[in-house]
Design an enzyme around this catalytic site. Structure first.
Site, PDB file in Angstrom:
ATOM      1  N   THR A 134     -10.113 -42.223 -96.991  1.00 49.01           N
ATOM      2  CA  THR A 134     -11.395 -41.793 -97.559  1.00 49.01           C
ATOM      3  C   THR A 134     -11.310 -40.362 -98.100  1.00 49.01           C
ATOM      4  OG1 THR A 134     -12.489 -43.186 -95.916  1.00 49.01           O
ATOM      5  CG2 THR A 134     -13.856 -41.548 -97.040  1.00 49.01           C
ATOM      6  N   ASN A 191     -14.315 -39.801-104.683  1.00 50.50           N
ATOM      7  CA  ASN A 191     -13.029 -40.340-104.224  1.00 50.50           C
ATOM      8  C   ASN A 191     -12.640 -41.656-104.902  1.00 50.50           C
ATOM      9  OD1 ASN A 191     -14.785 -41.973-102.879  1.00 50.50           O
ATOM     10  ND2 ASN A 191     -13.988 -41.585-100.830  1.00 50.50           N
ATOM     11  N   TYR A 194     -25.390 -48.740 -99.700  1.00 52.89           N
ATOM     12  CA  TYR A 194     -24.787 -47.969 -98.606  1.00 52.89           C
ATOM     13  C   TYR A 194     -25.731 -47.839 -97.405  1.00 52.89           C
ATOM     14  CZ  TYR A 194     -20.582 -46.413-101.152  1.00 52.89           C
ATOM     15  OH  TYR A 194     -19.365 -46.353-101.780  1.00 52.89           O
ATOM     16  N   HIS A 198     -14.410 -47.566-104.128  1.00 51.73           N
ATOM     17  CA  HIS A 198     -14.955 -48.162-102.909  1.00 51.73           C
ATOM     18  C   HIS A 198     -14.214 -49.469-102.665  1.00 51.73           C
ATOM     19  CE1 HIS A 198     -17.767 -49.911-100.011  1.00 51.73           C
ATOM     20  NE2 HIS A 198     -17.578 -51.041-100.682  1.00 51.73           N
ATOM     21  N   ARG A 224      -6.494 -43.016-104.298  1.00 49.94           N
ATOM     22  CA  ARG A 224      -7.226 -41.781-103.991  1.00 49.94           C
ATOM     23  C   ARG A 224      -6.314 -40.556-104.038  1.00 49.94           C
ATOM     24  NH1 ARG A 224     -11.174 -44.501 -99.403  1.00 49.94           N
ATOM     25  NH2 ARG A 224     -13.045 -44.621-100.691  1.00 49.94           N
ATOM     26  N   GLU A 283     -21.287 -57.507 -99.738  1.00 49.70           N
ATOM     27  CA  GLU A 283     -21.203 -56.573-100.873  1.00 49.70           C
ATOM     28  C   GLU A 283     -21.013 -57.313-102.196  1.00 49.70           C
ATOM     29  OE1 GLU A 283     -19.411 -52.840 -98.272  1.00 49.70           O
ATOM     30  OE2 GLU A 283     -18.187 -53.711 -99.866  1.00 49.70           O
ATOM     31  N   LYS A 291     -15.671 -45.787-108.920  1.00 49.69           N
ATOM     32  CA  LYS A 291     -16.827 -44.891-108.807  1.00 49.69           C
ATOM     33  C   LYS A 291     -17.007 -44.042-110.078  1.00 49.69           C
ATOM     34  CE  LYS A 291     -16.766 -44.558-103.717  1.00 49.69           C
ATOM     35  NZ  LYS A 291     -16.901 -43.632-102.558  1.00 49.69           N
ATOM     36  N   ARG A 350      -7.641 -51.901 -99.299  1.00 52.96           N
ATOM     37  CA  ARG A 350      -7.799 -50.634 -98.557  1.00 52.96           C
ATOM     38  C   ARG A 350      -6.487 -49.840 -98.550  1.00 52.96           C
ATOM     39  NH1 ARG A 350     -12.982 -48.941 -97.203  1.00 52.96           N
ATOM     40  NH2 ARG A 350     -11.752 -47.417 -96.084  1.00 52.96           N
TER      41      ARG A 350
HETATM   42  P1  IDP Z   1     -14.701 -45.611 -97.354  1.00 55.90           P
HETATM   43  O1  IDP Z   1     -15.251 -45.447 -98.742  1.00 55.90           O
HETATM   44  O2  IDP Z   1     -13.269 -45.167 -97.258  1.00 55.90           O
HETATM   45  O3  IDP Z   1     -14.923 -46.988 -96.780  1.00 55.90           O
HETATM   46  P2  IDP Z   1     -16.891 -44.734 -95.607  1.00 55.90           P
HETATM   47  O4  IDP Z   1     -16.704 -44.109 -94.272  1.00 55.90           O
HETATM   48  O5  IDP Z   1     -17.376 -46.147 -95.672  1.00 55.90           O
HETATM   49  O6  IDP Z   1     -15.503 -44.586 -96.421  1.00 55.90           O
HETATM   50  O7  IDP Z   1     -17.889 -43.795 -96.407  1.00 55.90           O
HETATM   51  C1  IDP Z   1     -18.449 -44.194 -97.640  1.00 55.90           C
HETATM   52  C2  IDP Z   1     -18.317 -43.060 -98.632  1.00 55.90           C
HETATM   53  O8  IDP Z   1     -19.116 -41.967 -98.182  1.00 55.90           O
HETATM   54  C3  IDP Z   1     -16.904 -42.482 -98.769  1.00 55.90           C
HETATM   55  O9  IDP Z   1     -16.103 -43.167 -99.695  1.00 55.90           O
HETATM   56  C4  IDP Z   1     -17.170 -41.067 -99.205  1.00 55.90           C
HETATM   57  O10 IDP Z   1     -17.370 -40.993-100.600  1.00 55.90           O
HETATM   58  C5  IDP Z   1     -18.458 -40.753 -98.478  1.00 55.90           C
HETATM   59  N1  IDP Z   1     -18.171 -40.044 -97.206  1.00 55.90           N
HETATM   60  C6  IDP Z   1     -17.733 -40.551 -96.058  1.00 55.90           C
HETATM   61  N2  IDP Z   1     -17.576 -39.623 -95.108  1.00 55.90           N
HETATM   62  C7  IDP Z   1     -17.945 -38.479 -95.687  1.00 55.90           C
HETATM   63  C8  IDP Z   1     -18.012 -37.147 -95.207  1.00 55.90           C
HETATM   64  O11 IDP Z   1     -17.689 -36.825 -94.074  1.00 55.90           O
HETATM   65  N3  IDP Z   1     -18.437 -36.222 -96.113  1.00 55.90           N
HETATM   66  C9  IDP Z   1     -18.794 -36.546 -97.388  1.00 55.90           C
HETATM   67  N4  IDP Z   1     -18.740 -37.804 -97.883  1.00 55.90           N
HETATM   68  C10 IDP Z   1     -18.315 -38.756 -97.034  1.00 55.90           C
HETATM   69 MG    MG Z   2     -16.625 -47.963 -96.218  1.00 56.14          MG
END
Ligand code: IDP
Ligand code: MG
Length: 142
Positions: A93, A114, A51, A117, A104, A128, A11, A87
């Site tokens: 996350t 973070n 997304y 992805h 992370r 994707e 990212k 993962r």
């Molecule tokens: P992931 O990246 O670990 O798969 P996802 O739930 O798919 O997590 O969410 C996509 C991205 O959206 C996350 O990597 C994070 O940057 C952002 N995100 C997810 N949940 C939150 C939240 O509660 N607050 C702010 N950003 C979030």
């Molecule tokens: Mg995700």
């Protein structure tokens, strides 16, 4: 274990910190091969399409703004159990919950910024990967 492909994105925060090499090293040292790469800068609309599954969530607009704030490195990783292995290497996350030694835990500053992805299933990996890459862009070692 099955050989799989998965999409990784480094990212904008991690590209900006110049830790691309450290992240790729972790993939390679854990048995994943980089079989395609693309350095690109998404528009907010493109990030929104990538997304789309999160459309309507409270963090969606911030996520799209962040993902289009600078260049990203999209990669296809290939190896045994690649989806789950990636993962695991990424960590949770929210970096506050990420296990020590994960990407992370070491490189993410917040749940928004973070670092990486990773696809969450083989089915989503295929979708994707096709967002960023054509079949001719991928060069399997196997
Ligand atoms: P992931 O990246 O670990 O798969 P996802 O739930 O798919 O997590 O969410 C996509 C991205 O959206 C996350 O990597 C994070 O940057 C952002 N995100 C997810 N949940 C939150 C939240 O509660 N607050 C702010 N950003 C979030
Ligand atoms: Mg995700």
């Amino acid at each position: 274990m099955p050989v799989q492909r998965t999409l990784s994105i480094i990212k904008p925060d991690a590209v900006g910190k110049n830790v691309v090499g450290d992240i790729i090293r972790r993939f390679e040292e854990n048995g994943l091969s980089v079989i395609g790469t693309r350095l690109t800068h998404l528009s907010a609309a493109e990030a929104g399409r990538f997304y789309a599954v999160h459309e309507g969530r409270p963090f969606y607009n911030d996520l799209c703004a962040f993902m289009s704030s600078g260049p990203v490195l999209a990669m296809v990783l290939e190896g045994q159990n690649a989806v789950v292995l990636n993962r695991q290497l990424m960590g949770a996350t929210n970096p506050k919950e990420a296990e020590a030694g994960t990407i992370r835990a070491d490189h993410a500053d917040s749940i928004d910024a973070n670092a990486v992805h990773g696809s969450d299933s083989e089915e989503n990996a295929a979708i994707e990967i096709s967002f960023f890459f054509a079949a001719l862009d991928l060069h399997s070692r196997g």
